[in-house]
Design a protein around this motif. Structure first.
Motif, PDB file in Angstrom:
ATOM      1  N   ALA A 154       0.301  -1.300   0.007  1.00 21.24           N
ATOM      2  CA  ALA A 154      -0.226  -0.337  -0.059  1.00 21.24           C
ATOM      3  C   ALA A 154       0.735   1.068   0.009  1.00 21.24           C
ATOM      4  N   LYS A 155       2.242   1.420   0.521  1.00 20.39           N
ATOM      5  CA  LYS A 155       3.314   2.316   0.237  1.00 20.39           C
ATOM      6  C   LYS A 155       4.102   2.676  -0.388  1.00 20.39           C
ATOM      7  N   ASN A 156       3.984   1.013  -1.055  1.00 17.63           N
ATOM      8  CA  ASN A 156       4.924   0.731  -1.729  1.00 17.63           C
ATOM      9  C   ASN A 156       6.672   1.368  -1.644  1.00 17.63           C
ATOM     10  N   THR A 157       6.391  -0.045  -0.577  1.00 14.33           N
ATOM     11  CA  THR A 157       7.894   0.374   0.453  1.00 14.33           C
ATOM     12  C   THR A 157       8.148  -0.960   1.165  1.00 14.33           C
ATOM     13  N   VAL A 158       9.355  -1.044   0.536  1.00 17.01           N
ATOM     14  CA  VAL A 158      10.410  -2.274   1.770  1.00 17.01           C
ATOM     15  C   VAL A 158      10.787  -1.596   2.930  1.00 17.01           C
ATOM     16  N   TYR A 159      10.604  -2.795   3.443  1.00 14.94           N
ATOM     17  CA  TYR A 159      11.648  -2.211   5.408  1.00 14.94           C
ATOM     18  C   TYR A 159      12.424  -2.953   5.144  1.00 14.94           C
ATOM     19  N   LEU A 160      13.764  -2.761   6.373  1.00 13.85           N
ATOM     20  CA  LEU A 160      14.624  -3.959   6.914  1.00 13.85           C
ATOM     21  C   LEU A 160      14.602  -3.456   8.054  1.00 13.85           C
ATOM     22  N   GLN A 161      14.056  -4.561   9.157  1.00 11.93           N
ATOM     23  CA  GLN A 161      14.587  -4.026  10.461  1.00 11.93           C
ATOM     24  C   GLN A 161      15.720  -4.952  11.029  1.00 11.93           C
ATOM     25  N   MET A 162      16.939  -3.619  11.779  1.00 12.56           N
ATOM     26  CA  MET A 162      17.956  -4.583  11.950  1.00 12.56           C
ATOM     27  C   MET A 162      17.980  -4.815  13.284  1.00 12.56           C
ATOM     28  N   ASN A 163      18.178  -5.470  14.029  1.00 12.43           N
ATOM     29  CA  ASN A 163      18.069  -5.980  15.383  1.00 12.43           C
ATOM     30  C   ASN A 163      19.536  -6.750  16.178  1.00 12.43           C
ATOM     31  N   SER A 164      19.837  -5.997  16.910  1.00 15.13           N
ATOM     32  CA  SER A 164      21.191  -6.801  17.572  1.00 15.13           C
ATOM     33  C   SER A 164      22.351  -6.683  16.849  1.00 15.13           C
ATOM     34  N   LEU A 165      22.042  -4.985  16.059  1.00 21.51           N
ATOM     35  CA  LEU A 165      23.097  -4.614  15.259  1.00 21.51           C
ATOM     36  C   LEU A 165      24.967  -4.610  15.731  1.00 21.51           C
ATOM     37  N   LYS A 166      25.894  -4.876  15.201  1.00 30.85           N
ATOM     38  CA  LYS A 166      27.067  -5.374  15.315  1.00 30.85           C
ATOM     39  C   LYS A 166      28.109  -4.292  14.850  1.00 30.85           C
ATOM     40  N   LEU A 167      28.967  -3.957  15.998  1.00 27.08           N
ATOM     41  CA  LEU A 167      29.840  -3.475  14.485  1.00 27.08           C
ATOM     42  C   LEU A 167      30.465  -3.216  13.607  1.00 27.08           C
ATOM     43  N   GLU A 168      30.491  -4.265  13.318  1.00 24.53           N
ATOM     44  CA  GLU A 168      30.356  -5.362  11.634  1.00 24.53           C
ATOM     45  C   GLU A 168      28.948  -4.701  11.134  1.00 24.53           C
ATOM     46  N   ASP A 169      28.106  -4.558  10.961  1.00 25.19           N
ATOM     47  CA  ASP A 169      26.467  -4.198  10.211  1.00 25.19           C
ATOM     48  C   ASP A 169      27.125  -2.752   9.399  1.00 25.19           C
ATOM     49  N   THR A 170      28.481  -1.769  10.465  1.00 23.23           N
ATOM     50  CA  THR A 170      28.393  -0.319   9.737  1.00 23.23           C
ATOM     51  C   THR A 170      29.027  -1.035   8.468  1.00 23.23           C
ATOM     52  N   ALA A 171      27.963   0.447   7.509  1.00 21.08           N
ATOM     53  CA  ALA A 171      27.644   0.197   6.004  1.00 21.08           C
ATOM     54  C   ALA A 171      26.873   1.407   5.639  1.00 21.08           C
ATOM     55  N   VAL A 172      27.094   1.844   4.059  1.00 25.33           N
ATOM     56  CA  VAL A 172      26.470   2.853   3.783  1.00 25.33           C
ATOM     57  C   VAL A 172      24.966   1.456   3.221  1.00 25.33           C
ATOM     58  N   TYR A 173      23.442   1.663   3.044  1.00 22.68           N
ATOM     59  CA  TYR A 173      23.110   0.306   2.537  1.00 22.68           C
ATOM     60  C   TYR A 173      22.627   1.586   1.441  1.00 22.68           C
ATOM     61  N   TYR A 174      22.719   0.479   0.972  1.00 22.89           N
ATOM     62  CA  TYR A 174      21.186   0.973  -0.519  1.00 22.89           C
ATOM     63  C   TYR A 174      20.549  -0.666  -0.871  1.00 22.89           C
ATOM     64  N   CYS A 175      18.856  -0.029  -1.226  1.00 21.69           N
ATOM     65  CA  CYS A 175      18.600  -0.298  -1.836  1.00 21.69           C
ATOM     66  C   CYS A 175      18.187  -0.873  -3.414  1.00 21.69           C
ATOM     67  N   VAL A 176      17.912  -1.679  -3.555  1.00 20.38           N
ATOM     68  CA  VAL A 176      18.287  -2.199  -5.229  1.00 20.38           C
ATOM     69  C   VAL A 176      16.633  -2.656  -5.192  1.00 20.38           C
ATOM     70  N   GLN A 177      15.778  -3.417  -7.232  1.00 21.57           N
ATOM     71  CA  GLN A 177      15.379  -2.929  -7.626  1.00 21.57           C
ATOM     72  C   GLN A 177      15.347  -4.443  -9.004  1.00 21.57           C
ATOM     73  N   ALA A 178      15.026  -5.345  -8.828  1.00 22.24           N
ATOM     74  CA  ALA A 178      14.720  -6.114 -10.735  1.00 22.24           C
ATOM     75  C   ALA A 178      13.684  -6.529 -10.760  1.00 22.24           C
ATOM     76  N   TYR A 179      13.416  -7.281 -11.758  1.00 22.54           N
ATOM     77  CA  TYR A 179      12.335  -7.956 -12.246  1.00 22.54           C
ATOM     78  C   TYR A 179      12.507  -9.063 -11.798  1.00 22.54           C
ATOM     79  N   HIS A 180      13.501  -9.718 -11.651  1.00 19.14           N
ATOM     80  CA  HIS A 180      13.265 -11.551 -10.579  1.00 19.14           C
ATOM     81  C   HIS A 180      14.573 -11.856 -10.491  1.00 19.14           C
ATOM     82  N   VAL A 181      14.538 -12.078  -9.862  1.00 18.94           N
ATOM     83  CA  VAL A 181      16.380 -12.562  -8.479  1.00 18.94           C
ATOM     84  C   VAL A 181      16.054 -14.068  -8.117  1.00 18.94           C
ATOM     85  N   THR A 182      16.461 -15.124  -7.746  1.00 24.00           N
ATOM     86  CA  THR A 182      16.722 -16.154  -7.592  1.00 24.00           C
ATOM     87  C   THR A 182      17.630 -16.394  -6.221  1.00 24.00           C
TER      88      THR A 182
END
Length: 126
Positions: free
Chosen positions: A75-103
């Motif tokens: 309904a909002k045309n939105t995808v979420y990523l809930q990130m819990n128990s974050l670690k130091l190694e999760d530090t990064a730039v996070y990118y959203c991506v789109q494709a027609y089909h992936v496996t």
């Protein structure tokens, strides 16, 4: 025009949580795969998670499985990523991506994805 706009990044202490949002425009997410990649300084870009909105399959990198959850709000045309128990190694730039089909065997290859957002910074501190 396809656009992917990420939000929700920020600074959080280790063990904390963040929820990233990817607001899509120019297409409806229910016919596409939407994913998240990340890139830390000096490291290669890596696939984090994705959802095939046409069959509801989800995929996760081993490093985040059990801690991160991807979900879609058509309904909002939105995808979420809930990130819990974050670690130091999760530090990064996070990118959203789109494709027609992936496996399940291809989603973590960045060349499989057609469109990329500008990214949002996630910093996990000790």
């Amino acid at each position: 025009e396809v656009q992917l706009v990420e939000s929700g990044g920020g600074l959080v202490q280790a063990g904390g949580s963040l929820r990233l949002a990817c607001e899509a425009s120019g297409f409806t997410i229910d016919g596409y795969a939407i994913g998240w990649f990340r890139q830390a300084p000096g490291k290669e870009r890596e696939g984090v998670s994705c959802v095939n909105n046409y069959d509801n399959n989800t995929y996760y990198a081993d490093s985040v499985r059990g801690r991160f959850t991807i979900s879609s709000d058509n309904a909002k045309n939105t995808v979420y990523l809930q990130m819990n128990s974050l670690k130091l190694e999760d530090t990064a730039v996070y990118y959203c991506v789109q494709a027609y089909h992936v496996t399940g065997s291809s989603w973590y290859d960045d060349y499989e994805w057609d469109y990329w957002g500008q990214g949002t910074q996630v910093t996990v501190s000790s």
